[in-house]
Design a protein around this motif. Structure first.
Motif, PDB file in Angstrom:
ATOM      1  N   GLY A 284       0.841  -1.178  -0.067  1.00  0.00           N
ATOM      2  CA  GLY A 284       0.148   0.088  -0.016  1.00  0.00           C
ATOM      3  C   GLY A 284       0.727   1.312  -0.113  1.00  0.00           C
ATOM      4  O   GLY A 284       2.166   1.206  -0.164  1.00  0.00           O
ATOM      5  N   SER A 285       0.026   2.505  -0.043  1.00  0.00           N
ATOM      6  CA  SER A 285       0.763   3.764   0.264  1.00  0.00           C
ATOM      7  C   SER A 285       0.271   4.279   1.652  1.00  0.00           C
ATOM      8  O   SER A 285      -0.839   4.276   1.916  1.00  0.00           O
ATOM      9  N   LYS A 286       1.408   4.996   2.211  1.00  0.00           N
ATOM     10  CA  LYS A 286       1.347   5.143   3.573  1.00  0.00           C
ATOM     11  C   LYS A 286       0.421   6.399   3.587  1.00  0.00           C
ATOM     12  O   LYS A 286      -0.735   6.288   4.479  1.00  0.00           O
ATOM     13  N   ASP A 287       0.628   7.340   2.888  1.00  0.00           N
ATOM     14  CA  ASP A 287      -0.125   8.455   2.916  1.00  0.00           C
ATOM     15  C   ASP A 287      -1.612   8.348   2.590  1.00  0.00           C
ATOM     16  O   ASP A 287      -2.547   8.653   3.363  1.00  0.00           O
ATOM     17  N   TYR A 288      -1.877   7.315   1.618  1.00  0.00           N
ATOM     18  CA  TYR A 288      -3.148   7.224   0.959  1.00  0.00           C
ATOM     19  C   TYR A 288      -4.038   6.348   2.070  1.00  0.00           C
ATOM     20  O   TYR A 288      -5.197   6.731   2.489  1.00  0.00           O
ATOM     21  N   LEU A 289      -3.178   5.278   2.727  1.00  0.00           N
ATOM     22  CA  LEU A 289      -4.125   4.429   3.754  1.00  0.00           C
ATOM     23  C   LEU A 289      -4.363   5.316   5.149  1.00  0.00           C
ATOM     24  O   LEU A 289      -5.498   5.283   5.555  1.00  0.00           O
ATOM     25  N   GLN A 290      -3.436   6.172   5.431  1.00  0.00           N
ATOM     26  CA  GLN A 290      -3.617   7.046   6.475  1.00  0.00           C
ATOM     27  C   GLN A 290      -4.917   8.046   6.014  1.00  0.00           C
ATOM     28  O   GLN A 290      -5.984   8.256   7.117  1.00  0.00           O
ATOM     29  N   GLN A 291      -4.957   8.689   4.901  1.00  0.00           N
ATOM     30  CA  GLN A 291      -6.200   9.472   4.551  1.00  0.00           C
ATOM     31  C   GLN A 291      -7.291   8.678   4.477  1.00  0.00           C
ATOM     32  O   GLN A 291      -8.469   9.247   5.189  1.00  0.00           O
ATOM     33  N   MET A 292      -7.351   7.612   4.064  1.00  0.00           N
ATOM     34  CA  MET A 292      -8.555   6.494   4.151  1.00  0.00           C
ATOM     35  C   MET A 292      -8.889   6.610   5.776  1.00  0.00           C
ATOM     36  O   MET A 292     -10.238   6.659   5.794  1.00  0.00           O
ATOM     37  N   LEU A 293      -8.261   6.032   6.459  1.00  0.00           N
ATOM     38  CA  LEU A 293      -8.561   5.786   7.934  1.00  0.00           C
ATOM     39  C   LEU A 293      -9.000   7.187   8.552  1.00  0.00           C
ATOM     40  O   LEU A 293     -10.240   7.287   9.161  1.00  0.00           O
ATOM     41  N   PHE A 294      -8.444   8.090   8.339  1.00  0.00           N
ATOM     42  CA  PHE A 294      -8.942   9.378   8.944  1.00  0.00           C
ATOM     43  C   PHE A 294     -10.333   9.780   8.214  1.00  0.00           C
ATOM     44  O   PHE A 294     -11.167  10.427   9.003  1.00  0.00           O
ATOM     45  N   ILE A 295     -10.550   9.713   7.130  1.00  0.00           N
ATOM     46  CA  ILE A 295     -11.881   9.825   6.529  1.00  0.00           C
ATOM     47  C   ILE A 295     -13.113   9.135   7.483  1.00  0.00           C
ATOM     48  O   ILE A 295     -14.071   9.426   7.698  1.00  0.00           O
ATOM     49  N   PHE A 296     -12.771   7.633   7.533  1.00  0.00           N
ATOM     50  CA  PHE A 296     -13.858   6.965   8.394  1.00  0.00           C
ATOM     51  C   PHE A 296     -13.781   7.187   9.769  1.00  0.00           C
ATOM     52  O   PHE A 296     -14.820   7.489  10.381  1.00  0.00           O
ATOM     53  N   ILE A 297     -12.530   7.714  10.280  1.00  0.00           N
ATOM     54  CA  ILE A 297     -12.780   8.151  11.709  1.00  0.00           C
ATOM     55  C   ILE A 297     -13.509   9.582  11.977  1.00  0.00           C
ATOM     56  O   ILE A 297     -14.101   9.806  12.719  1.00  0.00           O
ATOM     57  N   GLU A 298     -13.056  10.795  10.879  1.00  0.00           N
ATOM     58  CA  GLU A 298     -13.854  11.972  10.978  1.00  0.00           C
ATOM     59  C   GLU A 298     -15.134  11.517  10.626  1.00  0.00           C
ATOM     60  O   GLU A 298     -16.136  12.332  11.225  1.00  0.00           O
ATOM     61  N   ASN A 299     -15.761  10.776   9.947  1.00  0.00           N
ATOM     62  CA  ASN A 299     -16.988  10.471   9.581  1.00  0.00           C
ATOM     63  C   ASN A 299     -17.529   9.866  10.716  1.00  0.00           C
ATOM     64  O   ASN A 299     -18.755  10.371  11.057  1.00  0.00           O
ATOM     65  N   ALA A 300     -17.084   9.110  11.505  1.00  0.00           N
ATOM     66  CA  ALA A 300     -17.712   8.527  12.829  1.00  0.00           C
ATOM     67  C   ALA A 300     -17.802   9.559  13.760  1.00  0.00           C
ATOM     68  O   ALA A 300     -18.821   9.709  14.371  1.00  0.00           O
ATOM     69  N   PHE A 301     -16.843  10.333  14.125  1.00  0.00           N
ATOM     70  CA  PHE A 301     -17.212  11.601  15.077  1.00  0.00           C
ATOM     71  C   PHE A 301     -18.230  12.410  14.595  1.00  0.00           C
ATOM     72  O   PHE A 301     -18.830  12.913  15.239  1.00  0.00           O
ATOM     73  N   LYS A 302     -18.335  12.695  13.257  1.00  0.00           N
ATOM     74  CA  LYS A 302     -19.226  13.652  12.759  1.00  0.00           C
ATOM     75  C   LYS A 302     -20.644  13.197  13.074  1.00  0.00           C
ATOM     76  O   LYS A 302     -21.496  14.033  13.379  1.00  0.00           O
ATOM     77  N   TYR A 303     -21.161  12.003  12.938  1.00  0.00           N
ATOM     78  CA  TYR A 303     -22.427  11.311  12.957  1.00  0.00           C
ATOM     79  C   TYR A 303     -22.259  10.924  14.463  1.00  0.00           C
ATOM     80  O   TYR A 303     -23.543  10.141  14.912  1.00  0.00           O
TER      81      TYR A 303
END
Length: 491
Positions: A376-395
């Motif tokens: 994988g790509s470290k930057d893209y995997l981190q971006q993907m995980l942050f998207i799910f985590i931020e989405n969870a915080f948001k809702y």
């Protein structure tokens, strides 16, 4: 000319040529065998009669036939005529004199050019006649004295040949009529599937119904394979057209939603700019310029600038997300390399605690990821995980958000769970669509609806998959599955 008529014409022409060829062969075979026996008989009689010809006292040709020969000639219907060129006398056999029959006599020169057997017509009756010149020598000089003609009636043979010709011609005409009729019928029947192909193509051309298929129940021959190919082509065309329609609809929605999302921050920025212009315009007079002290003007200016900065950041995030999706649409590939997953997830878990949130952040035990590597790509995997985590915080306005990992059959699953508002099950297929918002009141929750689309693209580029479990009012769980390329042995 249609293909049906061309095929019929070709088949009929070939059949006509074959029938003509075999008709000629049959006629020639019968003709040769019928007249061969007659010619053989005439040759035998002619050779026998030639031995009985002599010259009389007056040097004239004399035909002396014995009674037995006369009876034999009568029984076989063979006629003898001996003509003398010098005297012009004709000696004929008795059976020839009885019926007063005379063979025409050709000149000596013509006889020398055309000796042998010929066909003559006497009073409409056909004869085959063997003509042999009588050559004598006088004082060492050879000359044609006369001619011996041995003939027989060939009425039966002529009748046979006429009947044979009629049969062959009539049979040829009947065979050609049947061939043309049956050829047209068979060609029409064999070309019917092609007509169905043309009709189906015309229906598609004149309308928008791409579900039209050609019905065919015949054998799987060339026509059957052609129709199968056309049906497969129509099916692929229909799928492509539907995909194109869906793409166009998605593009229209994308443009509409992007315009809507960009319009809000631009409106806010323009409003604040106009407000600041009025607030700091020293030349403005009258009631249009607010009567405020310097401290209040400064405070209001800072608030307007903060609003403009927030909207600018929002536009930057939107444009960045749209650029990421544009790269996905153009087929840009992510460079993949083996990376240790535990370090990456722990770094994400550490940084996630500083995100803006109201829910409790509860990262679980991530030691199961020790020694696990993924491509994988470290930057893209981190971006993907942050998207799910931020989405969870948001809702998740209250409750908790957890992060842990599981291993299953050569795959590693990174699980992000929340106890937030959740979703209805029928909404799950659409949450990865661009600009889709699961909350009923659009804008009630901050965001632009592109994060999950980007996350899905990153997961697919890593040959992974995502699993969603959700229930309205109880929360949502996302499990990101990635293939493991290296793992320590299980003790």
């Amino acid at each position: 000319m249609s293909i049906r008529l061309k095929l019929t014409a070709w088949y009929s022409g070939i059949l006509a040529a074959v029938l003509i060829f075999w008709g000629v062969v049959i006629y020639a075979f019968v003709y040769f065998n019928s007249y061969q026996e007659v010619e053989h008989q005439l040759s035998q009689k002619s050779n026998k009669i030639l031995s009985q010809i002599n010259l009389n006292f007056f040097n004239q040709l004399n035909l002396n036939l014995d009674p037995f020969t006369e009876i034999e000639l009568q029984g076989s219907q063979i006629y003898i005529q001996l003509s003398d060129y010098e005297t012009g006398n004709n000696n004929r056999s008795n059976n020839m004199e009885k019926v007063n029959l005379h063979f025409p006599v050709m000149s000596a020169e013509q006889l020398l050019r055309e000796p042998g057997i010929t066909k003559l017509y006497v009073n409409g009756t056909p004869f085959m006649v063997k003509q042999d010149p009588i050559i004598i020598k006088i004082n060492g000089v050879s000359s044609v004295k006369g001619v011996l003609q041995v003939g027989t009636v060939v009425n039966s043979q002529e009748s046979l040949f006429e009947s044979l010709r009629n049969i062959l011609v009539f049979g040829w005409l009947v065979a050609m009529a049947l061939a043309i009729t049956s050829g047209l019928i068979l060609a029409r029947k064999s070309m019917r599937p092609l007509v169905n192909v043309i009709d189906a193509a015309n229906k598609i051309q004149s309308g928008d119904d791409l579900s039209v298929r050609i019905q065919y129940t015949g054998p799987k021959d060339e026509i059957g394979r052609l129709i199968e190919t056309v049906n497969n082509m129509l099916e692929r065309t229909e799928l492509s057209f539907r995909g194109l329609e869906e793409t166009n609809a998605a593009q229209r929605r994308f443009v509409s939603d992007a315009s809507h999302e960009l319009r809000t921050p631009l409106t806010t920025i323009r409003g604040n700019v106009d407000f600041l212009k009025k607030l700091w315009d020293q030349e403005q007079e009258g009631d249009d310029r607010p009567n405020l002290d310097e401290e209040t003007i400064k405070q209001m200016s800072l608030e307007a600038i903060e609003d403009m900065a927030d909207e600018g950041k929002r536009m930057s995030r939107l444009i960045s997300d749209m650029l990421s999706l544009a790269r996905a649409d153009t087929g840009q590939r992510i460079e993949l390399n083996p990376i240790p997953l535990q370090i990456l997830v722990q770094e994400v878990a550490r940084r996630a605690q500083f995100l803006d949130r109201q829910a409790e952040w509860l990262p679980g035990n991530l030691s199961i990821l020790n020694g696990i590597y993924v491509n994988g790509s470290k930057d893209y995997l981190q971006q993907m995980l942050f998207i799910f985590i931020e989405n969870a915080f948001k809702y998740t306005p209250e409750g908790s958000v957890t992060l842990d990992a599981i291993l299953y059959k050569g795959q590693v699953g990174i699980r992000i769970s929340d106890t937030g508002i959740g979703m209805e099950r029928d909404e799950v297929p659409f949450i990865f669509d661009r600009f889709y918002r699961a909350d009923e009141s659009r804008g009630a929750t901050p965001g632009i609806g592109l994060g999950l689309s980007i996350a899905k693209w990153i997961i697919e580029e890593h040959n992974g998959s995502v699993e969603v479990v959700t229930k309205r009012g109880e929360g949502t769980t996302f499990i990101v599955w990635l293939p493991v390329v290296f793992a320590p042995p299980i003790e």
